[in-house]
Design an enzyme around this catalytic site. Structure first.
Site, mmCIF file in Angstrom:
data_model
loop_
_atom_site.group_PDB
_atom_site.id
_atom_site.type_symbol
_atom_site.label_atom_id
_atom_site.label_comp_id
_atom_site.label_asym_id
_atom_site.label_seq_id
_atom_site.Cartn_x
_atom_site.Cartn_y
_atom_site.Cartn_z
ATOM 1 N N ARG A 42 -31.570 -16.326 8.762
ATOM 2 C CA ARG A 42 -31.089 -15.413 8.754
ATOM 3 C C ARG A 42 -30.759 -14.424 9.639
ATOM 4 O O ARG A 42 -30.489 -13.595 9.651
ATOM 5 C CB ARG A 42 -32.122 -14.380 7.530
ATOM 6 C CG ARG A 42 -31.430 -14.891 6.847
ATOM 7 C CD ARG A 42 -32.799 -14.849 5.258
ATOM 8 N NE ARG A 42 -32.142 -13.594 4.441
ATOM 9 C CZ ARG A 42 -31.105 -13.920 3.838
ATOM 10 N NH1 ARG A 42 -30.767 -14.912 3.227
ATOM 11 N NH2 ARG A 42 -31.342 -12.654 2.813
ATOM 12 N N ARG A 93 0.727 -1.149 0.346
ATOM 13 C CA ARG A 93 0.265 -0.471 -0.397
ATOM 14 C C ARG A 93 1.260 0.941 0.087
ATOM 15 O O ARG A 93 2.082 1.204 0.656
ATOM 16 C CB ARG A 93 -0.944 0.336 1.239
ATOM 17 C CG ARG A 93 -1.832 -1.040 1.479
ATOM 18 C CD ARG A 93 -2.277 -1.528 2.921
ATOM 19 N NE ARG A 93 -3.164 -1.994 3.311
ATOM 20 C CZ ARG A 93 -2.770 -3.663 3.707
ATOM 21 N NH1 ARG A 93 -0.892 -3.836 3.594
ATOM 22 N NH2 ARG A 93 -3.178 -4.803 3.830
ATOM 23 N N ASP A 121 -30.698 -13.186 -9.445
ATOM 24 C CA ASP A 121 -31.112 -14.844 -8.919
ATOM 25 C C ASP A 121 -31.547 -15.635 -10.826
ATOM 26 O O ASP A 121 -31.961 -14.577 -11.525
ATOM 27 C CB ASP A 121 -31.587 -14.889 -7.489
ATOM 28 C CG ASP A 121 -30.938 -14.776 -6.407
ATOM 29 O OD1 ASP A 121 -29.801 -14.917 -6.240
ATOM 30 O OD2 ASP A 121 -31.519 -14.205 -5.822
ATOM 31 N N GLU A 122 -31.438 -16.483 -10.529
ATOM 32 C CA GLU A 122 -31.860 -17.279 -11.578
ATOM 33 C C GLU A 122 -33.189 -16.736 -12.040
ATOM 34 O O GLU A 122 -34.408 -17.056 -13.441
ATOM 35 C CB GLU A 122 -32.058 -18.720 -11.967
ATOM 36 C CG GLU A 122 -32.924 -19.549 -10.640
ATOM 37 C CD GLU A 122 -32.654 -20.279 -10.503
ATOM 38 O OE1 GLU A 122 -32.673 -21.518 -10.073
ATOM 39 O OE2 GLU A 122 -31.005 -21.496 -11.568
ATOM 40 N N ASP A 123 -34.505 -16.550 -10.872
ATOM 41 C CA ASP A 123 -35.500 -16.269 -10.736
ATOM 42 C C ASP A 123 -36.252 -15.165 -10.766
ATOM 43 O O ASP A 123 -37.150 -14.799 -10.635
ATOM 44 C CB ASP A 123 -36.439 -17.225 -9.752
ATOM 45 C CG ASP A 123 -36.005 -16.765 -8.295
ATOM 46 O OD1 ASP A 123 -34.856 -16.357 -8.445
ATOM 47 O OD2 ASP A 123 -36.409 -16.764 -7.594
ATOM 48 N N GLU A 153 -25.489 -15.187 2.082
ATOM 49 C CA GLU A 153 -24.651 -14.764 1.523
ATOM 50 C C GLU A 153 -24.770 -13.151 1.581
ATOM 51 O O GLU A 153 -23.781 -12.301 0.954
ATOM 52 C CB GLU A 153 -23.879 -15.260 -0.088
ATOM 53 C CG GLU A 153 -25.023 -15.333 -0.992
ATOM 54 C CD GLU A 153 -26.402 -16.103 -0.907
ATOM 55 O OE1 GLU A 153 -27.122 -16.182 -1.983
ATOM 56 O OE2 GLU A 153 -26.588 -16.939 -0.611
ATOM 57 N N ASP A 154 -26.634 -12.825 0.634
ATOM 58 C CA ASP A 154 -26.543 -11.562 0.582
ATOM 59 C C ASP A 154 -26.494 -10.459 1.640
ATOM 60 O O ASP A 154 -25.453 -9.475 1.308
ATOM 61 C CB ASP A 154 -28.020 -11.426 -0.037
ATOM 62 C CG ASP A 154 -28.840 -12.680 0.736
ATOM 63 O OD1 ASP A 154 -28.364 -12.536 1.954
ATOM 64 O OD2 ASP A 154 -29.770 -12.215 0.362
ATOM 65 N N ARG A 160 -20.618 -17.427 -5.581
ATOM 66 C CA ARG A 160 -21.005 -16.734 -6.429
ATOM 67 C C ARG A 160 -20.092 -14.535 -6.631
ATOM 68 O O ARG A 160 -20.442 -14.364 -6.943
ATOM 69 C CB ARG A 160 -22.767 -16.023 -6.414
ATOM 70 C CG ARG A 160 -23.279 -15.261 -4.851
ATOM 71 C CD ARG A 160 -24.885 -14.988 -4.676
ATOM 72 N NE ARG A 160 -25.414 -14.275 -6.100
ATOM 73 C CZ ARG A 160 -26.760 -14.496 -5.506
ATOM 74 N NH1 ARG A 160 -27.466 -15.350 -5.437
ATOM 75 N NH2 ARG A 160 -27.378 -13.917 -6.860
#
Length: 740
Positions: free
Chosen positions: A695, A435, A559-561, A647-648, A543
C-alpha cells in the site's frame, strides 16, 4: 393660388443655390487643385491622425506609423497562406476519413505515432507530447487500428534560424505509405516562420492534416478542423503541474496593482508597435508597465533614446511579485501572436488582458474565453486602463475563479494540453456522442467527463448542485466476496440481512471472486430485495466495473466481512445524498510525506486527520465505476489485480482528483484497524506483512501517474443529531449507534 406661389418661390431658391455652388465653390475648388498640381503639392483636406501637432503628449511618429510599403495587404496575406496551405478550406467532412475511426465505435479512436529515425533530433517539448500520447488510453502500436496519426518528426519549431529546425520534412513525409496527403494526420507546432515577418509558413506542405498550432491567426484557422493550442515552454511539466495561485477567495478580490506587464520590447520588426507603446500607460502606482530592450546580441546597436531609462525602471520591480499582486495582467503579442505570459497569468489568477489582434485563442472551439479574459485592441491601448477600472468586484472575482478552473483542467501540464487536443478531435469524429459547452466550461472540466457514459448533465454527480437536482432515494449494495460459502454463520450472511433491511436499499449484487464456483440461489437467505450473484473473474478491480445491473445512482461498496448496523447504513446514505460527488463512509486512513525517504507514506493510525475512506464500507456515485474502468490507464488496474490490493486507495485518488475535495467520514459504532495479525493467521488480507508495504508503494505509484498528490486531508466528521449527547437514547433517531 397661394400654395402655387410658394412652390415657385422654393424652386427659384433651389436654382439660385445650385448656380452659386457651381460658379463659386466648384470653380474655386477646381482652380485650387490646378494651382497645387502646378506647384507639385498634395492637397490633404483632412489632417493625418499621426501629425505631431495632434499627438504631442502620447507617442512618437515612428511608434504609430509604419512604412506602407513594408506592410502586407490582406489579399497578399491570403495569397501567401494559400501557397503554403493548399487545403485551406479543409473541414472534417471533406478532409478526414471517418471510416478509420468508426470500426469499433468510440473505442476505435486510436492514435498511432510514427517511429523516429536513428539520427532524428527530438526536442524536449516534442518528446513530452509524444510521451503523453504514448501513455494515453488512445495509443496503439498497430497503424491498422489507428484513426489518427502523429509524426515522429519534430515539427514544433519551424523557424529556420532555430537550432531545433528539422530540414527536408516535405520529402520525408511524402515517403510515408500512410501519409495520404496528410489525411487523418495531426501536426503539432509552436513556432512558425522566421525573421523578419514570422509568417505561418511551416516549411512543408501539411496537405489535409489537422494542425494543432500555437499563435494561430483567425484568418488562417480552419474552424472545426484545426486546433489552437497554447504556447508553452520546454520547462512546462509533463504531468500534474502546479496548482493555481488563488488559494482563497479574498474579498474584495482586487490586489495591490491594478494592471501589470514586464517583458521585452522590440525596437524594430513585427510586434514592435504594440510593445513600444506600452510605456504610455505606466504610472508607477497601480499600473506597472515595464519593458526592456536589453535582449538579443545587437540590442545596443539599435537602442533608442528610451532604452536606458526603461532598463533602469525595469529592474525596480520583481516579476513574480507583480504576478502575485496584480488584478489584471497585460498579454501583448510578441513576434508571434501567442505569448508565454498567457499561461503565466492564468496560473497566477491574474486576469489576462489580451493585446493580440487576430489571435485564435487556445481550444477556442470549446472554451468560453469571455468568462476568463478581457480581449483588448492593439490600436486602442490607451483605453485599456479605463476599461479594467470599470470592471466590478463581482466580475473580477468570477474572472479570477474561471482562470483557475481552466488552468487546472486544461493547461497545467503537457499531458492536459495534448489530451484536450485529442478529446476535441474525438468529439468531432463522434459528434453525436460528445461533450457540450457546459461540460467543457464547468468543474471538473471536459477531460473528466466521459460522454460515453452519458451526454445528460443530470447523470453526473458534480452537476447536481448547479442544476438544482437531487440524487435518487435508493442505493445498490455491491458486496465483494472472496471466501467460499461454507456456513450460514459467515459474516456475509449477516451483512446481507442488515443491508436488505434498509428502506433505501434497491438491490444487492454479490461480486463473486472466490476460486470456488458461487453457490446456488437456494443457499442464500431470503431477502426483501433482489439479489444478484455476478462472476468477478477473480479480479480485484472488478468491484469497480460499470456493471449494467447497477440501476441506482448511489452505490454502497462493501467487503464480505464488514460489520454494520442498518441504522449506520441509513445514516451514511442520507449524508451521501447531501454530498453525492464525494466518497462517504466509515473506515478512514491517511497519507503523509516522509521527508527522510522523500516519498509518500500510508498509515491506518486512528486519528482525527484522514484523507482516505476505504471502499470496504462506503457510498459513492456509480459514475466513478465508469471513470475507474475507462479513464485510468490499464497499467494501474493491472497493478491492483496483480497484488489484490490498493483498489480502494486508487478509487480515493480518482474521486479526489475529480472533486479536489476530501472524502467524508460518518459516525460508526464499530471501529477496526488494519493492523498485521500474528504470524500464521492469513484469513484476512492485512494478515500478510507485505500488505502495508504494498500500500505504501501503491500511494507513490498512483501519485506519480497523476503527477501530483490529489488526496486532501480533512478532520470533518458527520454525526447524527444528539449523537453522544447526555440525553435519553429514546429521543434519538439512530438509537442503535450508541447502544453497546
Amino acid at each position: 393660388m397661394q400654395a402655387r406661389k410658394k412652390y415657385v418661390l422654393l424652386g427659384l431658391c433651389a436654382c439660385c443655390w445650385l448656380v452659386l455652388f457651381y460658379w463659386g465653390g466648384g470653380v474655386q475648388l477646381r482652380l485650387l487643385r490646378l494651382l497645387t498640381r502646378q506647384r507639385g503639392e498634395v492637397v490633404r483636406p483632412w489632417p493625418n491622425w499621426t501629425d505631431r501637432a495632434f499627438l504631442p503628449r502620447y507617442a512618437h511618429l515612428d511608434e504609430l506609423q509604419t512604412d506602407p510599403g513594408m506592410a502586407e495587404s490582406p489579399r497578399q496575406r491570403r495569397q501567401a497562406w494559400s501557397a503554403i496551405y493548399k487545403d485551406s478550406r479543409c473541414r472534417m467532412e471533406t478532409c478526414f476519413d471517418f471510416s478509420r475511426c468508426r470500426r469499433r465505435g468510440r473505442e476505435g479512436f486510436r492514435v498511432y505515432i510514427y517511429p523516429s529515425e536513428k539520427n532524428d533530433h527530438v526536442s524536449e517539448s516534442y518528446r513530452k507530447i509524444l510521451t503523453s500520447i504514448g501513455e494515453s488510453r488512445y495509443y496503439t502500436s498497430d497503424p491498422r487500428e489507428a484513426c489518427l496519426f502523429v509524426l515522429g518528426i519534430d515539427t514544433l519549431d519551424r523557424d529556420q534560424l532555430s537550432g531545433q529546425f528539422v530540414p527536408n520534412v516535405d520529402e520525408r513525409i511524402r515517403g510515408y505509405p500512410l501519409w495520404n496527403d496528410g489525411r487523418n494526420h495531426l501536426i503539432f507546432n509552436l513556432y512558425s516562420g522566421t525573421w523578419p515577418n514570422y509568417t505561418e509558413d511551416l516549411g512543408f506542405n501539411i496537405g489535409q492534416a489537422i494542425l494543432a498550432k500555437a499563435s494561430l491567426n483567425t484568418e488562417h484557422f480552419r474552424p472545426g478542423f484545426d486546433v489552437s493550442i497554447p504556447l508553452f515552454s520546454k520547462d512546462h511539466p509533463q504531468k500534474g503541474g502546479e496548482r493555481g495561485w488563488l488559494v482563497r477567495n479574498t474579498i474584495p478580490p482586487r490586489r495591490k496593482y491594478l494592471l501589470m506587464f514586464k517583458g521585452k520590447r522590440y525596437l524594430t520588426g513585427i510586434g514592435s508597435d504594440t510593445r513600444n507603446a506600452l510605456h504610455h500607460i505606466h504610472n508607477g502606482k497601480d499600473i506597472v508597465s515595464l519593458t526592456t530592450c536589453r535582449h538579443g546580441k545587437d540590442w545596443e546597436k539599435h537602442k533608442d533614446a528610451r532604452c536606458d531609462h526603461d532598463n533602469l525602471e525595469y529592474e525596480r520591480f520583481d516579476y513574480q511579485e507583480l504576478l502575485h499582486n496584480s488584478t489584471f495582467c497585460l498579454v501583448p503579442r510578441g513576434r508571434r501572436l501567442g505569448s508565454f505570459r498567457f499561461l503565466e497569468s492564468l496560473q497566477a489568477a491574474c486576469i489576462p488582458v489580451l493585446l493580440s489582434n487576430g489571435w485564435e485563442l487556445p481550444f477556442s472551439d470549446v472554451i468560453q474565453w469571455n468568462q476568463a479574459v478581457i480581449e483588448g485592441d492593439e490600436r486602442l491601448l490607451l483605453q485599456v486602463p479605463s476599461t479594467v477600472r470599470a470592471v466590478g468586484n463581482e466580475r473580477v472575482l468570477a474572472l479570477r475563479q474561471r482562470t483557475q478552473m481552466l488552468w487546472e483542467a486544461y493547461f497545467s501540464s503537457v499531458d492536459k494540453i495534448v489530451l484536450t487536443t485529442l478529446e476535441i478531435i474525438k468529439d468531432r469524429v463522434f459528434s453525436h456522442i460528445s461533450r457540450n459547452k457546459y461540460m467543457w466550461n464547468s468543474l471538473p472540466g471536459g477531460l473528466l467527463v466521459l460522454p460515453e457514459y452519458s451526454t445528460h448533465l443530470a447523470h453526473f454527480p458534480f452537476y447536481y448542485l448547479g442544476l438544482g437536482v437531487s440524487p435518487g432515494q435508493e442505493f445498490t449494495a455491491v458486496i465483494h466476496a472472496v471466501s467460499p460459502l461454507v456456513s450460514q454463520s459467515q459474516p456475509i450472511m449477516k451483512l446481507l440481512q442488515v443491508v436488505s433491511k434498509s428502506k433505501y436499499c434497491s438491490q444487492i449484487i454479490i461480486l463473486w471472486n472466490s476460486e470456488k464456483p458461487p453457490p446456488s440461489r437456494s443457499k442464500w437467505p431470503p431477502m426483501p430485495v433482489p439479489l444478484t450473484v455476478t462472476d468477478g473473474r477473480r479480479k480485484t478491480t472488478s468491484r469497480f466495473l460499470p456493471h449494467v445491473a447497477i440501476e441506482t445512482e448511489a452505490v454502497l461498496s462493501l467487503d464480505e466481512d464488514t460489520v454494520l448496523l442498518t441504522s449506520e447504513v441509513n445514516f451514511a446514505f442520507l449524508v451521501w445524498r447531501s454530498f453525492p460527488e464525494r466518497i462517504v463512509g466509515y473506515p478512514p486512513r491517511s497519507h503523509f510525506w516522509d521527508p527522510l525517504k522523500r516519498a509518500w507514506g500510508y498509515t491506518s493510525k486512528w486519528t482525527n486527520d484522514y484523507s482516505i475512506v476505504l471502499t470496504g464500507a462506503a457510498f459513492y456515485h456509480r459514475y466513478y465505476h465508469y471513470l475507474f474502468s475507462h479513464y485510468l490507464p490499464q497499467s494501474l488496474r493491472t497493478l491492483v489485480d496483480r497484488t489484490s490490493n490498493c483498489e480502494d486507495i486508487l478509487m480515493n485518488f480518482l474521486v479526489s482528483a475529480v472533486t479536489h475535495l476530501p472524502p467524508i467520514k460518518v459516525a460508526q459504532r464499530k471501529q477496526y484497524k488494519e493492523l498485521p495479525s500474528p504470524q500464521g493467521t492469513k484469513s484476512v488480507p492485512w494478515a500478510n506483512p507485505e500488505h502495508f508495504n504494498q500500500r505504501q508503494e501503491c500511494v507513490n505509484t498512483f501519485a506519480n501517474w497523476f503527477g501530483y498528490m490529489p488526496l486532501v486531508h480533512s478532520q470533518f466528521r458527520l454525526d447524527p443529531v444528539l449523537f453522544k449527547d447526555q440525553v435519553s437514547v429514546l429521543r434519538k433517531k439512530y438509537k442503535d449507534l450508541e447502544r453497546a
